[in-house]
Design a protein around this motif. Structure first.
Motif, PDB file in Angstrom:
ATOM      1  N   ALA A   1       9.501  21.719  -8.078  1.00 27.69           N
ATOM      2  CA  ALA A   1      10.508  22.571  -8.716  1.00 27.69           C
ATOM      3  C   ALA A   1      10.444  22.430 -10.231  1.00 27.69           C
ATOM      4  N   THR A   2      10.525  23.559 -10.906  1.00 23.85           N
ATOM      5  CA  THR A   2      10.713  23.617 -12.356  1.00 23.85           C
ATOM      6  C   THR A   2      11.809  24.635 -12.610  1.00 23.85           C
ATOM      7  N   SER A   3      12.905  24.209 -13.210  1.00 19.87           N
ATOM      8  CA  SER A   3      14.046  25.100 -13.433  1.00 19.87           C
ATOM      9  C   SER A   3      13.995  25.703 -14.838  1.00 19.87           C
ATOM     10  N   VAL A   4      14.305  27.006 -14.930  1.00 18.33           N
ATOM     11  CA  VAL A   4      14.381  27.664 -16.231  1.00 18.33           C
ATOM     12  C   VAL A   4      15.729  28.363 -16.361  1.00 18.33           C
ATOM     13  N   ALA A   5      16.152  28.533 -17.594  1.00 14.28           N
ATOM     14  CA  ALA A   5      17.410  29.231 -17.860  1.00 14.28           C
ATOM     15  C   ALA A   5      17.323  30.676 -17.400  1.00 14.28           C
ATOM     16  N   ALA A   6      18.480  31.256 -17.102  1.00 17.53           N
ATOM     17  CA  ALA A   6      18.531  32.631 -16.609  1.00 17.53           C
ATOM     18  C   ALA A   6      18.383  33.660 -17.720  1.00 17.53           C
ATOM     19  N   TRP A   7      18.595  33.257 -18.962  1.00 24.03           N
ATOM     20  CA  TRP A   7      18.542  34.192 -20.089  1.00 24.03           C
ATOM     21  C   TRP A   7      17.432  33.780 -21.042  1.00 24.03           C
TER      22      TRP A   7
ATOM     23  N   VAL B   1      20.258  25.378 -18.620  1.00 22.16           N
ATOM     24  CA  VAL B   1      19.520  25.278 -17.363  1.00 22.16           C
ATOM     25  C   VAL B   1      20.125  24.109 -16.585  1.00 22.16           C
ATOM     26  N   THR B   2      20.454  24.365 -15.323  1.00 23.87           N
ATOM     27  CA  THR B   2      21.130  23.350 -14.519  1.00 23.87           C
ATOM     28  C   THR B   2      20.586  23.342 -13.106  1.00 23.87           C
TER      29      THR B   2
ATOM     30  N   GLY C   1       0.836  -1.192   0.000  1.00 24.08           N
ATOM     31  CA  GLY C   1       0.000   0.000   0.000  1.00 24.08           C
ATOM     32  C   GLY C   1       0.867   1.236   0.000  1.00 24.08           C
ATOM     33  N   PRO C   2       0.273   2.419   0.094  1.00 31.24           N
ATOM     34  CA  PRO C   2       1.062   3.646   0.008  1.00 31.24           C
ATOM     35  C   PRO C   2       1.972   3.818   1.216  1.00 31.24           C
ATOM     36  N   VAL C   3       3.166   4.331   0.951  1.00 30.55           N
ATOM     37  CA  VAL C   3       4.121   4.677   2.000  1.00 30.55           C
ATOM     38  C   VAL C   3       4.513   6.131   1.799  1.00 30.55           C
ATOM     39  N   PHE C   4       4.974   6.773   2.875  1.00 25.22           N
ATOM     40  CA  PHE C   4       5.391   8.171   2.797  1.00 25.22           C
ATOM     41  C   PHE C   4       6.902   8.255   2.973  1.00 25.22           C
ATOM     42  N   GLY C   5       7.536   9.093   2.143  1.00 19.77           N
ATOM     43  CA  GLY C   5       8.969   9.290   2.268  1.00 19.77           C
ATOM     44  C   GLY C   5       9.536   9.990   1.059  1.00 19.77           C
ATOM     45  N   PRO C   6      10.865  10.139   1.017  1.00 24.97           N
ATOM     46  CA  PRO C   6      11.505  10.799  -0.124  1.00 24.97           C
ATOM     47  C   PRO C   6      11.302  10.017  -1.417  1.00 24.97           C
ATOM     48  N   SER C   7      11.148  10.733  -2.509  1.00 22.42           N
ATOM     49  CA  SER C   7      11.035  10.082  -3.811  1.00 22.42           C
ATOM     50  C   SER C   7      12.293   9.255  -4.097  1.00 22.42           C
ATOM     51  N   ALA C   8      12.086   8.034  -4.560  1.00 21.64           N
ATOM     52  CA  ALA C   8      13.196   7.164  -4.928  1.00 21.64           C
ATOM     53  C   ALA C   8      13.393   7.105  -6.441  1.00 21.64           C
ATOM     54  N   ARG C   9      12.521   7.785  -7.178  1.00 20.52           N
ATOM     55  CA  ARG C   9      12.594   7.748  -8.646  1.00 20.52           C
ATOM     56  C   ARG C   9      12.533   9.185  -9.184  1.00 20.52           C
ATOM     57  N   LEU C  10      13.480   9.989  -8.729  1.00 23.04           N
ATOM     58  CA  LEU C  10      13.536  11.386  -9.142  1.00 23.04           C
ATOM     59  C   LEU C  10      14.117  11.489 -10.545  1.00 23.04           C
ATOM     60  N   ASP C  11      13.463  12.271 -11.386  1.00 21.31           N
ATOM     61  CA  ASP C  11      13.770  12.282 -12.812  1.00 21.31           C
ATOM     62  C   ASP C  11      13.827  13.725 -13.320  1.00 21.31           C
ATOM     63  N   VAL C  12      14.223  13.859 -14.572  1.00 16.57           N
ATOM     64  CA  VAL C  12      14.245  15.145 -15.263  1.00 16.57           C
ATOM     65  C   VAL C  12      13.339  15.071 -16.480  1.00 16.57           C
TER      66      VAL C  12
ATOM     67  N   LEU D   1      14.134  24.532 -20.160  1.00 19.52           N
ATOM     68  CA  LEU D   1      13.366  24.257 -18.952  1.00 19.52           C
ATOM     69  C   LEU D   1      13.542  22.801 -18.551  1.00 19.52           C
ATOM     70  N   ASN D   2      13.662  22.564 -17.250  1.00 18.50           N
ATOM     71  CA  ASN D   2      13.722  21.203 -16.703  1.00 18.50           C
ATOM     72  C   ASN D   2      12.549  21.035 -15.756  1.00 18.50           C
ATOM     73  N   ASP D   3      11.601  20.209 -16.157  1.00 16.97           N
ATOM     74  CA  ASP D   3      10.430  19.924 -15.325  1.00 16.97           C
ATOM     75  C   ASP D   3      10.752  18.697 -14.470  1.00 16.97           C
ATOM     76  N   TRP D   4      11.445  18.926 -13.351  1.00 16.90           N
ATOM     77  CA  TRP D   4      11.826  17.843 -12.450  1.00 16.90           C
ATOM     78  C   TRP D   4      10.594  17.027 -12.065  1.00 16.90           C
ATOM     79  N   SER D   5      10.739  15.715 -12.029  1.00 19.79           N
ATOM     80  CA  SER D   5       9.577  14.843 -11.845  1.00 19.79           C
ATOM     81  C   SER D   5       9.893  13.700 -10.892  1.00 19.79           C
ATOM     82  N   ALA D   6       9.046  13.546  -9.859  1.00 20.61           N
ATOM     83  CA  ALA D   6       9.153  12.413  -8.935  1.00 20.61           C
ATOM     84  C   ALA D   6       8.230  11.322  -9.467  1.00 20.61           C
TER      85      ALA D   6
END
Length: 398
Positions: A244-250, A390-391, A175-186, A219-224
């Motif tokens: 979080a969604t990261s975008v370039a500074a320029w 973007v980093t 069943g569902p568990v709570f905790g840090p994402s183990a499948r963090l992606d970009v 743009l990097n749409d970080w995804s758990a």
């Protein structure tokens, strides 16, 4: 040709001239334009009457300038080009140039709303095959409209901002568990920055894309992926994306990409009338995704099924208003080959096929990993436009 030393073949010559917001020694934010490895202080240039924009360039974000519209955008760009190419202006302009390594970049515009699309047929097909094996990979509506979701504007961050590993509910056999994402992606994407707003109740035609959209950011749409997998039915992405969604500074102006527009893929079946964009054009942007400094993929943006103009038409077809500072993203950019995908979900086929990065087998992101996305586009006379990278670096969950 510019008189600025080293700028001409840097990818940030006068053919490009992207806009950003910077600080010097903790001072107030200022609008600037990048030329080579220098920043032209546009606030200082307007204060000295070298550029005229009604005071918009003296503001702490780009929003006031974005709202001025294309005639003013073009006039200011022409004037900046003149200042940086005519040696007669060098004495007045040179004191306004600041080395890039002496500034701190800020989020270039205040994000009003954020929408993310799902417009790569290859990405959508791959995701469908990974998550729904043995079933049709594309949902039945996919080729009839640009699928998207409304994201969270408040967690759009400038390139270089650390990304804290999100926590949430994840599925397990018990069943569902709570905790840090183990499948963090970009997700390697291209974002489009809206300048000119539209009134509530009036839809924007695809043909009016260049009237409303000022420019482009990587743009990097970080995804758990594990949080996303548990929450996305029936209403779609939520906490698995909004941390979080990261975008370039320029921001690269559309005017800098005139030579990068190319015919977009043929669409079959024919699209609804409001989605017809003539000419049907995409952008020849060639992305590269780096995982801890090692290139792992080269997604081609030119192959995106739905164009930026169609995305704009769709997000307003119900009468939704545009606001200055709206940001909408293309969705993950993926090509037909495994080394052209824009997510690690696809690169490792859902984690089942690890890849080797820096001598170690990897699937999803570990704490301390850094991901950087770059891109180039063709410019005039054989030149190359280098979009601002973007980093982001992953930090442990809190």
């Amino acid at each position: 040709m510019t008189w600025v030393t080293g700028a001409q073949d840097s990818g940030f010559g006068v053919q490009h001239l992207p806009y950003g917001v910077f600080r010097i020694d903790g001072g107030e934010p200022r609008i600037g334009v990048r030329i080579g490895n220098l920043v032209l202080d546009l606030a200082g240039a307007e204060a000295a009457d070298l550029v005229l924009a009604g005071g918009a360039l003296c503001q702490p974000t780009l929003n006031a300038f974005l709202a001025l519209g294309r005639p003013q955008w073009t006039a200011v760009r022409q004037r900046i080009t003149e200042l940086l190419t005519d040696p007669a202006h060098r004495t007045a302009v040179e004191p306004l140039l600041v080395p890039l390594d002496e500034v701190r970049m800020e989020l270039p515009f205040e994000v009003a709303d954020y929408v993310d699309f799902y417009s790569s047929e290859q990405h959508a097909t791959n995701v469908g095959e990974i998550f729904r094996p043995g079933q049709p990979p594309l949902p039945p509506n996919w080729k009839h409209l640009p699928i998207g979701y409304h994201g969270r504007a408040g967690t759009v961050v400038v390139s270089g901002t650390p990304v804290i590993r999100p926590q949430g509910q994840r599925p397990s056999r018990e069943g569902p568990v709570f905790g840090p994402s183990a499948r963090l992606d970009v997700e390697a994407e291209v974002g489009f920055v809206v300048g000119v707003p539209s009134p509530l109740g009036r839809r924007v035609a695809a043909a009016d894309f260049a009237h409303h959209v000022f420019g482009v950011v990587l743009l990097n749409d970080w995804s758990a992926r594990d949080i996303q997998a548990w929450e996305y039915q029936p209403l779609g992405p939520f906490l698995g994306k909004s941390f979080a969604t990261s975008v370039a500074a320029w921001v690269t102006p559309l005017d800098a990409l005139r030579h990068a527009f190319v015919p977009a893929p043929e669409q079959d079946p024919p699209v609804a009338d409001y989605l017809r964009d003539e000419p049907h054009l995409g952008l020849d942007l060639r992305l590269t995704v780096y995982w801890n400094g090692e290139p792992v993929s080269e997604p081609p943006f030119a192959g995106m099924y739905w164009t930026p103009a169609q995305q704009l038409a769709h997000l307003t077809v119900n009468g939704a208003a545009l606001r200055t500072g709206d940001l909408y993203a293309s969705g993950t950019v993926s090509g037909p080959r495994r080394d052209q995908v824009g997510s690690f979900l696809e690169l490792t086929w859902g984690g089942a096929e690890p890849v080797t990065v820096a001598g170690a087998e990897r699937t999803f992101l570990a704490d301390g990993d850094t991901v950087t996305i770059t891109a180039t586009a063709p410019g005039p006379d054989g030149s190359v436009i280098a979009l601002s990278a973007v980093t982001g670096t992953v930090l442990p969950a809190r």
